[in-house]
Scaffold this motif. Sequence first.
Motif, PDB file in Angstrom:
ATOM      1  N   GLY A 120       0.772  -1.236   0.000  1.00 49.85           N
ATOM      2  CA  GLY A 120       0.000   0.000   0.000  1.00 49.85           C
ATOM      3  C   GLY A 120       0.803   1.287   0.000  1.00 49.85           C
ATOM      4  O   GLY A 120       0.224   2.366  -0.075  1.00 49.85           O
ATOM      5  N   GLY A 121       2.117   1.199   0.093  1.00 46.41           N
ATOM      6  CA  GLY A 121       2.905   2.419   0.064  1.00 46.41           C
ATOM      7  C   GLY A 121       2.924   3.035  -1.319  1.00 46.41           C
ATOM      8  O   GLY A 121       2.430   2.458  -2.288  1.00 46.41           O
ATOM      9  N   GLY A 122       3.501   4.236  -1.410  1.00 44.76           N
ATOM     10  CA  GLY A 122       3.587   4.891  -2.707  1.00 44.76           C
ATOM     11  C   GLY A 122       3.930   6.351  -2.587  1.00 44.76           C
ATOM     12  O   GLY A 122       4.310   6.834  -1.516  1.00 44.76           O
ATOM     13  N   LEU A 123       3.798   7.049  -3.710  1.00 39.91           N
ATOM     14  CA  LEU A 123       4.085   8.483  -3.798  1.00 39.91           C
ATOM     15  C   LEU A 123       2.777   9.237  -3.944  1.00 39.91           C
ATOM     16  O   LEU A 123       1.994   8.954  -4.860  1.00 39.91           O
ATOM     17  CB  LEU A 123       4.991   8.755  -5.001  1.00 39.91           C
ATOM     18  N   VAL A 124       2.534  10.182  -3.031  1.00 39.69           N
ATOM     19  CA  VAL A 124       1.325  10.997  -3.085  1.00 39.69           C
ATOM     20  C   VAL A 124       1.690  12.452  -2.841  1.00 39.69           C
ATOM     21  O   VAL A 124       2.807  12.762  -2.427  1.00 39.69           O
ATOM     22  CB  VAL A 124       0.279  10.556  -2.041  1.00 39.69           C
ATOM     23  N   GLN A 125       0.734  13.333  -3.074  1.00 40.60           N
ATOM     24  CA  GLN A 125       0.941  14.760  -2.812  1.00 40.60           C
ATOM     25  C   GLN A 125       0.380  15.123  -1.436  1.00 40.60           C
ATOM     26  O   GLN A 125      -0.435  14.402  -0.865  1.00 40.60           O
ATOM     27  CB  GLN A 125       0.259  15.586  -3.900  1.00 40.60           C
ATOM     28  N   THR A 126       0.820  16.252  -0.940  1.00 41.87           N
ATOM     29  CA  THR A 126       0.337  16.748   0.350  1.00 41.87           C
ATOM     30  C   THR A 126      -1.188  16.805   0.355  1.00 41.87           C
ATOM     31  O   THR A 126      -1.807  17.290  -0.598  1.00 41.87           O
ATOM     32  CB  THR A 126       0.904  18.140   0.616  1.00 41.87           C
ATOM     33  N   GLY A 127      -1.762  16.300   1.447  1.00 41.41           N
ATOM     34  CA  GLY A 127      -3.207  16.320   1.600  1.00 41.41           C
ATOM     35  C   GLY A 127      -3.908  15.068   1.119  1.00 41.41           C
ATOM     36  O   GLY A 127      -5.099  14.870   1.415  1.00 41.41           O
ATOM     37  N   GLU A 128      -3.207  14.225   0.395  1.00 41.32           N
ATOM     38  CA  GLU A 128      -3.813  13.001  -0.121  1.00 41.32           C
ATOM     39  C   GLU A 128      -3.771  11.883   0.924  1.00 41.32           C
ATOM     40  O   GLU A 128      -3.269  12.062   2.033  1.00 41.32           O
ATOM     41  CB  GLU A 128      -3.124  12.588  -1.414  1.00 41.32           C
ATOM     42  N   SER A 129      -4.311  10.725   0.535  1.00 40.65           N
ATOM     43  CA  SER A 129      -4.442   9.606   1.467  1.00 40.65           C
ATOM     44  C   SER A 129      -3.784   8.348   0.922  1.00 40.65           C
ATOM     45  O   SER A 129      -3.635   8.183  -0.299  1.00 40.65           O
ATOM     46  CB  SER A 129      -5.921   9.312   1.727  1.00 40.65           C
ATOM     47  N   LEU A 130      -3.407   7.478   1.845  1.00 39.05           N
ATOM     48  CA  LEU A 130      -2.919   6.143   1.517  1.00 39.05           C
ATOM     49  C   LEU A 130      -3.420   5.182   2.578  1.00 39.05           C
ATOM     50  O   LEU A 130      -3.634   5.580   3.733  1.00 39.05           O
ATOM     51  CB  LEU A 130      -1.387   6.084   1.500  1.00 39.05           C
ATOM     52  N   ARG A 131      -3.564   3.916   2.188  1.00 43.72           N
ATOM     53  CA  ARG A 131      -3.934   2.878   3.144  1.00 43.72           C
ATOM     54  C   ARG A 131      -2.892   1.767   3.073  1.00 43.72           C
ATOM     55  O   ARG A 131      -2.723   1.150   2.018  1.00 43.72           O
ATOM     56  CB  ARG A 131      -5.319   2.319   2.848  1.00 43.72           C
ATOM     57  N   LEU A 132      -2.240   1.528   4.191  1.00 50.97           N
ATOM     58  CA  LEU A 132      -1.278   0.447   4.281  1.00 50.97           C
ATOM     59  C   LEU A 132      -1.949  -0.798   4.850  1.00 50.97           C
ATOM     60  O   LEU A 132      -2.831  -0.696   5.708  1.00 50.97           O
ATOM     61  CB  LEU A 132      -0.100   0.844   5.179  1.00 50.97           C
ATOM     62  N   SER A 133      -1.509  -1.951   4.372  1.00 52.28           N
ATOM     63  CA  SER A 133      -1.986  -3.222   4.885  1.00 52.28           C
ATOM     64  C   SER A 133      -0.804  -4.085   5.270  1.00 52.28           C
ATOM     65  O   SER A 133       0.275  -3.981   4.673  1.00 52.28           O
ATOM     66  CB  SER A 133      -2.810  -3.966   3.827  1.00 52.28           C
ATOM     67  N   CYS A 134      -1.005  -4.945   6.248  1.00 47.98           N
ATOM     68  CA  CYS A 134       0.041  -5.880   6.668  1.00 47.98           C
ATOM     69  C   CYS A 134      -0.633  -7.187   7.075  1.00 47.98           C
ATOM     70  O   CYS A 134      -1.418  -7.208   8.027  1.00 47.98           O
ATOM     71  CB  CYS A 134       0.833  -5.314   7.832  1.00 47.98           C
ATOM     72  N   ALA A 135      -0.323  -8.236   6.336  1.00 43.29           N
ATOM     73  CA  ALA A 135      -0.916  -9.537   6.595  1.00 43.29           C
ATOM     74  C   ALA A 135       0.105 -10.471   7.219  1.00 43.29           C
ATOM     75  O   ALA A 135       1.221 -10.637   6.681  1.00 43.29           O
ATOM     76  CB  ALA A 135      -1.438 -10.135   5.294  1.00 43.29           C
ATOM     77  N   ALA A 136      -0.282 -11.069   8.327  1.00 46.76           N
ATOM     78  CA  ALA A 136       0.572 -12.061   8.993  1.00 46.76           C
ATOM     79  C   ALA A 136       0.163 -13.457   8.536  1.00 46.76           C
ATOM     80  O   ALA A 136      -1.027 -13.739   8.394  1.00 46.76           O
ATOM     81  CB  ALA A 136       0.438 -11.941  10.501  1.00 46.76           C
ATOM     82  N   SER A 137       1.163 -14.302   8.304  1.00 47.59           N
ATOM     83  CA  SER A 137       0.874 -15.659   7.857  1.00 47.59           C
ATOM     84  C   SER A 137       1.930 -16.611   8.400  1.00 47.59           C
ATOM     85  O   SER A 137       2.971 -16.195   8.899  1.00 47.59           O
ATOM     86  CB  SER A 137       0.845 -15.727   6.328  1.00 47.59           C
ATOM     87  N   GLY A 138       1.631 -17.896   8.286  1.00 48.21           N
ATOM     88  CA  GLY A 138       2.586 -18.911   8.725  1.00 48.21           C
ATOM     89  C   GLY A 138       2.102 -19.635   9.958  1.00 48.21           C
ATOM     90  O   GLY A 138       0.909 -19.840  10.161  1.00 48.21           O
ATOM     91  N   THR A 139       3.054 -20.003  10.813  1.00 44.28           N
ATOM     92  CA  THR A 139       2.772 -20.849  11.972  1.00 44.28           C
ATOM     93  C   THR A 139       2.294 -20.008  13.155  1.00 44.28           C
ATOM     94  O   THR A 139       2.980 -19.869  14.164  1.00 44.28           O
ATOM     95  CB  THR A 139       4.036 -21.631  12.348  1.00 44.28           C
ATOM     96  N   ILE A 140       1.083 -19.467  13.037  1.00 45.68           N
ATOM     97  CA  ILE A 140       0.535 -18.536  14.029  1.00 45.68           C
ATOM     98  C   ILE A 140      -0.424 -19.246  14.957  1.00 45.68           C
ATOM     99  O   ILE A 140      -1.387 -19.862  14.503  1.00 45.68           O
ATOM    100  CB  ILE A 140      -0.178 -17.372  13.323  1.00 45.68           C
ATOM    101  N   ARG A 141      -0.157 -19.134  16.259  1.00 47.10           N
ATOM    102  CA  ARG A 141      -1.083 -19.637  17.251  1.00 47.10           C
ATOM    103  C   ARG A 141      -2.011 -18.516  17.698  1.00 47.10           C
ATOM    104  O   ARG A 141      -3.211 -18.713  17.844  1.00 47.10           O
ATOM    105  CB  ARG A 141      -0.344 -20.202  18.468  1.00 47.10           C
ATOM    106  N   ALA A 142      -1.435 -17.333  17.918  1.00 46.96           N
ATOM    107  CA  ALA A 142      -2.219 -16.177  18.373  1.00 46.96           C
ATOM    108  C   ALA A 142      -1.437 -14.902  18.081  1.00 46.96           C
ATOM    109  O   ALA A 142      -0.213 -14.920  18.011  1.00 46.96           O
ATOM    110  CB  ALA A 142      -2.518 -16.268  19.864  1.00 46.96           C
ATOM    111  N   ILE A 143      -2.161 -13.801  17.915  1.00 41.71           N
ATOM    112  CA  ILE A 143      -1.551 -12.493  17.691  1.00 41.71           C
ATOM    113  C   ILE A 143      -2.005 -11.550  18.780  1.00 41.71           C
ATOM    114  O   ILE A 143      -3.204 -11.428  19.032  1.00 41.71           O
ATOM    115  CB  ILE A 143      -1.913 -11.920  16.315  1.00 41.71           C
ATOM    116  N   ASN A 144      -1.056 -10.891  19.402  1.00 39.38           N
ATOM    117  CA  ASN A 144      -1.370  -9.932  20.455  1.00 39.38           C
ATOM    118  C   ASN A 144      -1.400  -8.536  19.834  1.00 39.38           C
ATOM    119  O   ASN A 144      -2.135  -8.300  18.886  1.00 39.38           O
ATOM    120  CB  ASN A 144      -0.342 -10.044  21.574  1.00 39.38           C
ATOM    121  N   THR A 145      -0.598  -7.641  20.305  1.00 39.20           N
ATOM    122  CA  THR A 145      -0.587  -6.275  19.783  1.00 39.20           C
ATOM    123  C   THR A 145       0.016  -6.234  18.380  1.00 39.20           C
ATOM    124  O   THR A 145       0.980  -6.938  18.085  1.00 39.20           O
ATOM    125  CB  THR A 145       0.212  -5.362  20.711  1.00 39.20           C
TER     126      THR A 145
END
Length: 123
Positions: free
Chosen positions: A8-33
């Motif tokens: 979701g990163g990129g180049l934008v101008q002042t005042g514009e918006s972006l949305r970042l995403s982060c997906a966790a995968s693999g051997t996950i039992r639980a996710i805290n913070t």
Amino acid sequence: QVQLVESGGGLVQTGESLRLSCAASGTIRAINTMAWYRQAPGRQRELVATITSGGRTVYVDSVKGRFTISRDNAKNTVYLQMNSLKPEDTAVYYCNAVIASTLRPGLSWANYWGQGTQVTVSS
């Protein structure tokens, strides 16, 4: 193994918006913070926002009212909605999560990082 993959990163101008995403995968039992950090050139990495598994959020003062952190626990994904972006928001943004892996017994928490995504805000 546990992986965090940002997008979701990129180049934008002042005042514009972006949305970042982060997906966790693999051997996950639980996710805290889960959290977003950023690091600008020549500066230390700083905490931007955190969100607990229950949805409690904390923000650094410089982004309050402009950024919103959220998460989808069913998808093991954390988001950062960034509005009214400023040039001083330019940085590499890193996803962080405290995760208990199935490779370890019980709830043995460990810190994991994504590879980072560049956000550039032009004036």
